[in-house]
Design an enzyme around this catalytic site. Structure first.
Site, PDB file in Angstrom:
ATOM      1  N   ASP A 282      -6.825   0.981  -7.913  1.00 36.54           N
ATOM      2  CA  ASP A 282      -6.259   0.386  -9.127  1.00 36.54           C
ATOM      3  C   ASP A 282      -5.739  -1.018  -8.867  1.00 36.54           C
ATOM      4  OD1 ASP A 282      -6.890   2.732 -10.362  1.00 36.54           O
ATOM      5  OD2 ASP A 282      -4.834   3.356 -10.775  1.00 36.54           O
TER       6      ASP A 282
ATOM      7  N   GLU B 124       1.538   4.624  -6.996  1.00 35.96           N
ATOM      8  CA  GLU B 124       1.303   5.976  -7.486  1.00 35.96           C
ATOM      9  C   GLU B 124       2.553   6.783  -7.174  1.00 35.96           C
ATOM     10  OE1 GLU B 124      -1.219   6.753  -9.328  1.00 35.96           O
ATOM     11  OE2 GLU B 124      -2.287   4.846  -9.002  1.00 35.96           O
TER      12      GLU B 124
ATOM     13  N   HIS C 282      -6.635   5.906 -10.107  1.00 32.89           N
ATOM     14  CA  HIS C 282      -5.381   6.587  -9.789  1.00 32.89           C
ATOM     15  C   HIS C 282      -5.161   6.762  -8.298  1.00 32.89           C
ATOM     16  CE1 HIS C 282      -5.141   7.031 -14.039  1.00 32.89           C
ATOM     17  NE2 HIS C 282      -6.134   7.904 -14.096  1.00 32.89           N
TER      18      HIS C 282
ATOM     19  N   ASP D 132       0.117  -2.058  -7.187  1.00 29.84           N
ATOM     20  CA  ASP D 132       0.021  -0.804  -7.929  1.00 29.84           C
ATOM     21  C   ASP D 132       0.715   0.282  -7.114  1.00 29.84           C
ATOM     22  OD1 ASP D 132      -1.364   0.763 -10.280  1.00 29.84           O
ATOM     23  OD2 ASP D 132      -1.722   1.957  -8.481  1.00 29.84           O
TER      24      ASP D 132
END
Length: 222
Positions: A182, A21, A177, A19
Site C-alpha cells: 500500500d 497496518e 493491505h 502506510d
C-alpha cells in the site's frame, strides 16, 4: 526559472510516504503491526520517483488491543511462527535514521508524511512515537499530504485502488493491505499526481511572470 531539487519543491520538506497496518482504529489502544515508508527523490527533469522503501513488521506493544475484525481484514497474524518482527521503538529508530540521512543528503529541513487518508497513518505514527518517548521526530508533527484528497481532486476517485486505476497504475486487491504494497502504490500515485501537475505547467512557478501578469491586469484598468 527552474530548479530541480526536491528541497525547493515542497518548501524545504521531504515527502515520505507512510502506510501502517493495525489491529484496530484507536491509535492509543490498538496495536501497530506493520509500517512501511517510501523515500522519494527528484530526477534531473524535476520528476518524483521512489528511491527506497523500508518495511517493518512490529510486535504489539505491551497491553495492546487486538481487534479480531481488523486482523481478519488485513490477514495479519501477529503471533505467526517465524514472523520476523521487532519492537516499535526499534522500527521507529531504524526508519528515522534513514529519513534523517536522506534529509541531510538532499538539503531538506524536515520530512512530511504522505498517506492515503493520512490522518490515520499520522495518528498511529505519532502515538508510537509518544510510547517510545522519541524526542527527535524528523516528521512534521501535524501537517501531511493526503493522497485521498489529492486523488479526489485530480481523478475524481478517493479509494486507493480506484485512484490507481484512473492513473493507469496497476493495483492488485489480493496484495493490498500489506504496509509495503500500500505504501508503494500510494507513493506511485503521489508521484504521478505531482509529476502530472508539472507536465501541465503547474510547477515550477515562475514568480516574475506571475508578478508581470498581475501588474498588466492592474495597469490595464480591468
Amino acid at each position: 526559472m527552474s530548479n530541480h531539487e526536491i528541497k525547493d519543491r515542497f518548501r524545504g520538506f521531504l515527502p515520505v510516504v507512510i502506510d501502517v497496518e493495525t489491529a484496530g482504529f484507536n491509535q492509543k489502544t490498538d496495536a501497530l503491526l506493520e509500517m512501511a515508508a517510501s523515500i522519494l527523490r527528484m530526477d534531473e527533469n524535476g520528476d518524483l520517483y521512489i528511491h527506497e522503501t523500508l518495511e517493518f513488521l512490529i510486535k504489539p506493544f505491551e497491553g495492546a488491543n487486538l481487534e479480531k475484525a481488523a486482523l481478519d481484514f488485513t490477514g495479519i497474524d501477529p503471533f505467526a511462527a517465524g514472523r520476523q518482527d521487532m519492537p516499535e521503538t526499534e522500527a521507529l529508530n531504524q526508519m528515522f535514521t534513514k529519513v534523517r540521512k536522506e534529509l541531510k543528503s538532499v538539503g531538506c529541513k524536515r520530512a512530511i508524511l504522505v498517506g492515503h487518508n493520512s490522518a490515520f497513518d499520522h495518528g498511529f505514527l505519532n502515538a508510537a512515537i509518544e510510547r517510545a518517548d522519541i524526542k527527535r521526530n524528523p516528521f512534521h508533527p501535524f501537517s501531511s499530504f493526503d493522497t485521498a484528497s489529492l486523488a479526489g481532486l485530480v481523478f475524481g476517485q478517493t479509494v486507493l485502488a480506484k485512484a490507481c486505476e484512473a492513473a493507469s497504475i496497476p493495483f492488485s486487491n489480493s496484495e493490498a493491505h500489506s504496509a509495503k504494497y500500500d505504501t508503494e502504490k500510494t507513493a506511485e500515485l503521489f508521484c504521478e499526481m505531482v509529476n502530472r501537475l508539472k507536465r501541465l505547467g503547474g510547477w515550477p512557478l515562475v514568480e516574475n511572470e506571475a508578478e508581470d501578469s498581475m501588474a498588466a491586469i492592474f495597469h490595464s484598468g480591468k
